[in-house]
Design a protein around this motif. Sequence first.
Motif, mmCIF file in Angstrom:
data_model
loop_
_atom_site.group_PDB
_atom_site.id
_atom_site.type_symbol
_atom_site.label_atom_id
_atom_site.label_comp_id
_atom_site.label_asym_id
_atom_site.label_seq_id
_atom_site.Cartn_x
_atom_site.Cartn_y
_atom_site.Cartn_z
ATOM 1 N N UNK A 1 17.006 -10.186 58.147
ATOM 2 C CA UNK A 1 16.373 -10.127 59.665
ATOM 3 C C UNK A 1 16.992 -9.300 60.530
ATOM 4 N N UNK A 2 19.005 -8.665 60.504
ATOM 5 C CA UNK A 2 18.962 -7.931 61.417
ATOM 6 C C UNK A 2 18.358 -6.245 61.297
ATOM 7 N N UNK A 3 18.337 -5.841 59.394
ATOM 8 C CA UNK A 3 17.615 -4.868 58.841
ATOM 9 C C UNK A 3 16.942 -4.237 59.432
ATOM 10 N N UNK A 4 15.639 -5.557 59.734
ATOM 11 C CA UNK A 4 14.232 -5.747 59.813
ATOM 12 C C UNK A 4 14.143 -5.242 61.233
ATOM 13 N N UNK A 5 15.361 -5.335 61.760
ATOM 14 C CA UNK A 5 15.093 -4.865 63.190
ATOM 15 C C UNK A 5 14.929 -3.573 63.742
ATOM 16 N N UNK A 6 15.233 -2.388 63.083
ATOM 17 C CA UNK A 6 15.287 -1.106 62.289
ATOM 18 C C UNK A 6 14.172 -0.620 62.620
ATOM 19 N N UNK A 7 13.348 0.281 62.101
ATOM 20 C CA UNK A 7 12.591 0.439 62.402
ATOM 21 C C UNK A 7 12.277 1.161 60.938
ATOM 22 N N UNK A 8 11.249 0.709 60.129
ATOM 23 C CA UNK A 8 11.164 1.287 58.886
ATOM 24 C C UNK A 8 11.326 3.005 58.160
ATOM 25 N N UNK A 9 10.613 3.537 59.270
ATOM 26 C CA UNK A 9 10.458 5.074 59.210
ATOM 27 C C UNK A 9 12.097 5.493 58.810
ATOM 28 N N UNK A 10 12.593 4.821 60.142
ATOM 29 C CA UNK A 10 13.934 5.394 60.074
ATOM 30 C C UNK A 10 15.366 5.242 59.240
ATOM 31 N N UNK A 11 14.375 4.330 58.078
ATOM 32 C CA UNK A 11 15.934 3.989 57.559
ATOM 33 C C UNK A 11 14.975 4.593 56.134
ATOM 34 N N UNK A 12 16.304 5.393 55.753
ATOM 35 C CA UNK A 12 16.271 5.792 54.353
ATOM 36 C C UNK A 12 16.882 5.193 53.253
ATOM 37 N N UNK A 13 17.001 4.506 53.005
ATOM 38 C CA UNK A 13 18.041 3.849 51.026
ATOM 39 C C UNK A 13 18.482 2.817 51.849
ATOM 40 N N UNK A 14 17.375 1.729 51.207
ATOM 41 C CA UNK A 14 18.552 0.480 51.225
ATOM 42 C C UNK A 14 18.448 -0.239 50.095
ATOM 43 N N UNK A 15 19.375 -1.442 49.975
ATOM 44 C CA UNK A 15 20.853 -1.847 49.051
ATOM 45 C C UNK A 15 20.550 -3.077 48.963
ATOM 46 N N UNK A 16 19.432 -4.379 48.698
ATOM 47 C CA UNK A 16 19.431 -5.217 48.424
ATOM 48 C C UNK A 16 20.140 -6.256 48.060
#
Lengths: 212, 281
Positions: free
Chosen positions: B229-244
């Motif tokens: 939920x926290x990460x969802x607050x960040x615009x998708x375009x600004x995310x370079x990569x993520x580890x779930x």
Amino acid sequence: MKGLLLKELYLFWHHGRLFILLAAIMAAISAFGGTIGPMLSVVMFFGIYPMTLQAYDERSKWPQYALTLTYSRSDLVNIKYILVLILALVSSVIAAAVSCISGIIYDKPMSLDPIYLSTLFVICLLMCSVPSLMLPFVFWLGAEKGRLLYCIFGGLIGAAGGMLSSSSFVVAGIAADVVSSPLLIPGLLAAATALFGASWLLSLKLFKRREL
Amino acid sequence: MTNAIEIRELTKCYKDFTLDRVTLSLPSGCIMGLIGENGAGKSTTIKLLLDMISRDSGEIIILGKDNRENFKLTKEDIGVVLDDIGLPEVLNPKQIGKIMRYAFKNWDGETYKAYLKKLGVPEKKKFKELSRGMKMKLGIAIALSHKPKLLILDEPTNGLDPIARDEVVDMFYEFTRDEDHSILISSHIVSDLEKLCDYIAFLHKGRLMLCEEKDVLKDGYRIVGGSSEDIAKIPEKAIIGKKVTPYSVEAIVKRDSIPEGMESSPVDIEQLFIFMVKKEG
């Protein structure tokens, strides 16, 4: 080019030491036995030695490394052909020495003897013709595949020539005429020079295209 | 500022791999690290730079000259260390030095000897008897002994122990104290590159993902962690990569897009590379 030549000489000295000893023995047998036969085996070895050195180069990945230095692909081809010429010269000098020693032992002056001169000529020709035929294959496909293809190709040509000469009296007659012709030596010289030159150019072209 | 290396739209196609329109520039006096997984195209790029393989299209300018025009002359000013040092197996470093004396106009025998001594390479041991690390050190000594202006290094720290690696990295660093000297270096060991480089280029599956100043990269991105939920607050375009993971999400995010109040930490180059590659797939 001096650096490449020095490298070839180091390798020749390292890998060819045993052979140099063998060549000396063969030369002595030739000189004291009064026959050029054993000397020819030395010549044949010298003839294929540039290809052997190329195989060592490829195994150590020298061609790739040399291209990072101040050498071009042309330099890597040129040095092998220069080596052929140097070895041809060395073979001829050894053959001349052998003939002279043999002449002294058997009391026959050899210096301007036509048989002696044509023997020297044949030695030079042999020395340059084998690598002339083999080197383009080696530069095209690499030492291992190139030598294999050369053997297959050479074998096929040899077999075809053998079949032709044994089955045709006409061809045998022509061959006898050619051998006795005074044009034989100049003709062979011209053919060997043309073959050597064409081989050199072909190798340059083939090696330029090869991915290392 | 002039460029030591300029690559434009460089393309090379193989049956199963394509180096695809790579464009990058290495300014003079700088060090650029080429990072990529195995088979990403690092060695292909370096071989193309050195004209060891032919390019399908594109342009390569090294030290101001096209690498197909009188490249022998340009190579006087380039020191190269390849992943595999292809020296004749039966020669020793002393004999190799004599060969190099004729290969390079600016060869400095004394400098070569000093490097061999500094790096602990025995002068009279045959090349084939040297360990992989020693072979690398010999390659580095050769590359540095003819007063080059540009070093092109393909995995030069491969096979070196951590102490030797540190020593070698310091030598490269020392080399670039002269403002005319530049280095292009590829390595798997991202920590070495992070320490050494001014610029970082990421190659992935034959494509250049980014080429940027190291400090800009490190300042421009941050690592944030939290719930999905926290990460969802960040615009998708600004995310370079993520580890779930089942418990949390970790993401590398453009610094200026991090919502106010959200905690973040500095990112290192290795993390940035891994996250970007994973996102690309």
